[in-house]
Motif scaffolding. Structure first.
Motif, short mmCIF file in Angstrom:
data_model
loop_
_atom_site.label_atom_id
_atom_site.label_comp_id
_atom_site.label_asym_id
_atom_site.label_seq_id
_atom_site.Cartn_x
_atom_site.Cartn_y
_atom_site.Cartn_z
N GLU A 1 40.61 39.84 41.51
CA GLU A 1 39.17 39.83 41.74
C GLU A 1 38.82 40.01 43.21
N ILE A 2 39.81 39.94 44.09
CA ILE A 2 39.58 40.11 45.53
C ILE A 2 40.60 41.14 46.02
N LEU A 3 40.14 42.38 46.17
CA LEU A 3 41.05 43.49 46.46
C LEU A 3 40.41 44.48 47.41
N ARG A 4 41.25 45.22 48.11
CA ARG A 4 40.83 46.48 48.74
C ARG A 4 41.59 47.59 48.04
N ARG B 1 37.07 54.15 49.47
CA ARG B 1 37.57 52.82 49.84
C ARG B 1 36.64 51.80 49.20
N MET B 2 37.22 50.85 48.46
CA MET B 2 36.45 49.84 47.75
C MET B 2 36.90 48.45 48.18
N PHE B 3 35.91 47.57 48.36
CA PHE B 3 36.19 46.17 48.60
C PHE B 3 35.62 45.37 47.44
N LEU B 4 36.51 44.71 46.70
CA LEU B 4 36.11 43.83 45.62
C LEU B 4 36.14 42.40 46.10
N ASP B 5 35.08 41.66 45.83
CA ASP B 5 35.09 40.23 46.01
C ASP B 5 34.64 39.62 44.68
N ARG B 6 34.52 38.32 44.60
CA ARG B 6 34.32 37.70 43.29
C ARG B 6 33.02 38.12 42.62
#
Length: 511
Positions: free
Chosen positions: A376-379, A461-466
């Protein structure tokens, strides 16, 4: 990262600042001083919906790890403390400090309440700190600038040093008139009118939270332009809140736009895609930049929410977060300067690369990635050559119970889909099945932005947070920022191709 104790960890972001408790909206007073980044923000100390507007306060040494502090400037029986900015008064022009200990000065909007003789008006006021932002004192001579207006707010102040002289410049708005108004001052205390800009381009809502700054084009200090940011709500490109920008020149008195498409006061929906937008998603608003960054970089933070549904988002005891800090630059595209954005990467030095894929043909349908890649928290960094395949992209935060299937269009599967359509030339982020989408009728949405391929490729480029996705396409030429509220078990990732002929050039996942 929040260094305060977590409250409701389900959606509490790791790398996006959120107040430990209660309501948060516009970033205010972004300023760098003595090695510390200060983030002030609109805050309700007493509840998780809008009200009792005061300035909350957090600090960071790296823009990733934030420490929350007590309320910096509280509301009182006469005024709410609306948005504004902060400066380091290096030359002590205000007299609030000393030459050896220059003050921090906050310039904020006093929204006068029924307990004030100025009830119903909005005017600009000052507070100052001589202990580097720990404590604040309101100036006894407030307000310092009053236009007897009910909608005069959101001052961004900076030091101008150019052909016209050296002085403070205030950029504020007459919100309901869709006007940016500029003033000058030698000391932050007395202000003189300079000029007005607008209405122009997107005018479907009130104008708020302006910013004005100079940037080199392609890094060439001899070739600069000025960027005027104007946030508005409603009337954003994706619906509800949004931020637009103009590029032009500023001579110390007047901003002249080179990118105005229309000056009509009426919103022209047919031209919306022709305007310059800070972000093409639903959840990037009130973005403003830091003052006093020592290396000349221009860093911005936005409120990661939308006024359409901000009070209804499903968090418990706290509400709303800030975007990642972004560095903005001007680069030449097709012979003209455009704004590009790059997130200050929280995974740099903190993350672990756990999947790297090289060039390969994509099978039609969904190709699910191994369980140990999920999270759930990824780049995620990806590059595709869509070829004749139609849509290609990535399924984010997918339901692991659906991993056995490869049908791109299967209904009911919890997921967020980022896809590029080579037929339309559009990048889209679809959150209609992203989890909890029923808390407000306007939340389920598909965001779109036209993004030309470069050498037949799309870089993402993707930033995933909760509870969020921030997408930077073609090295930040276009961005999409959206909140999502998936189940904590929905962490699966899949590559997507709707037909034959697509190629994955590279793919990296960092935890």
């Amino acid at each position: 990262m929040n260094t305060t104790a977590d409250l409701d960890c389900r959606y509490r972001p790791k790398w996006h600042y959120s107040a430990q408790r209660n309501w948060l909206n516009d970033p205010n007073g972004l300023v760098y001083s003595n090695g510390v980044y200060h983030l002030f923000y609109q805050h309700n100390p007493d509840g998780d919906t809008w009200g009792n507007m005061s300035w909350g306060h957090a600090t960071s040494a790296d823009l990733h790890h934030w420490a929350e502090h007590p309320v910096a400037i509280p509301c009182d029986e006469q005024e709410s403390i609306y948005s504004g900015s902060a400066v380091v008064d290096v030359h002590n022009t205000s007299g609030f400090g000393t030459p050896d200990n220059p003050p921090l000065v906050a310039i904020y909007t006093s929204a006068y309440t029924s307990g004030s003789p100025l009830a119903g008006l909005q005017a600009q006021s000052l507070a100052y700190s001589t202990d580097d932002g720990t404590t604040w004192m309101k100036y006894s001579g407030n307000p310092v600038l009053d236009r007897t207006s009910a909608d005069f707010r959101d001052p961004k102040v900076f030091w101008y040093d150019g052909d016209a002289g050296s002085y403070w410049v205030m950029v504020a708005v007459e919100a309901a008139r869709r006007e940016v108004v500029l003033y000058s001052s030698p000391d932050l205390l007395s202000w003189e009118y300079l000029s007005t800009f607008g209405p122009a381009n997107a005018t479907g809502g009130v104008w708020e939270c302006p910013d004005l700054f100079e940037l080199p084009v392609d890094g060439d200090a001899s070739n600069t332009r000025w960027v005027l940011v104007v946030n508005l709500s409603p009337g954003g490109i994706a619906g509800g809140s949004g931020g637009q920008y103009f590029i032009g020149t500023f001579d110390g008195v007047t901003f002249h736009s080179e990118t105005t498409v229309t000056e009509s006061v009426q919103a022209d929906d047919t031209r919306m895609a022709d305007y310059s937008w800070l972000d093409w998603g639903r959840d990037y608003y009130a973005a403003v930049s830091f003052n006093n960054i020592p290396d000349g970089r221009r860093l911005m933070i936005g409120w990661m929410n939308n006024w359409q549904y901000a009070a209804a988002t499903p968090s418990d005891g706290w509400r709303s977060a800030m975007s990642l800090a972004r560095e903005v630059k001007l680069v030449s595209r097709s012979g003209r300067p455009v704004l590009v954005q790059e997130a200050i990467d929280p995974f740099e030095g903190h993350g672990t690369e756990n999947l790297t894929l090289g060039r390969q043909r994509l099978n039609p349908g969904l190709t699910w990635l191994p369980d140990d890649v999920s999270g759930e928290i990824l780049r995620i960094d990806a590059e595709f050559e869509p070829g004749p395949a139609g849509r290609v992209g990535i399924v984010l935060r997918g339901d692991p119970q659906r991993k056995a299937g490869s049908d791109v269009s299967s209904a009911g599967a919890e997921r967020t889909v980022l896809a590029y359509d080579s037929a339309t030339g559009e990048l889209s982020l679809d959150r209609t099945e992203s989890g909890n989408v029923g808390f407000h009728k306007t939340f389920p949405s598909v965001e779109r932005v036209a993004v030309p391929l470069e050498d037949g490729r799309i870089r993402l480029r993707m930033f995933l947070d909760r509870c969020s996705v921030e997408v930077f396409a073609q090295d930040g030429t276009a961005t999409i920022t959206d909140q999502i509220f998936p189940a904590d078990t929905s962490t699966a990732l899949a590559l997507l191709a709707e037909g034959e002929g697509a190629t994955l050039v590279s793919f990296t996942v960092v935890h």
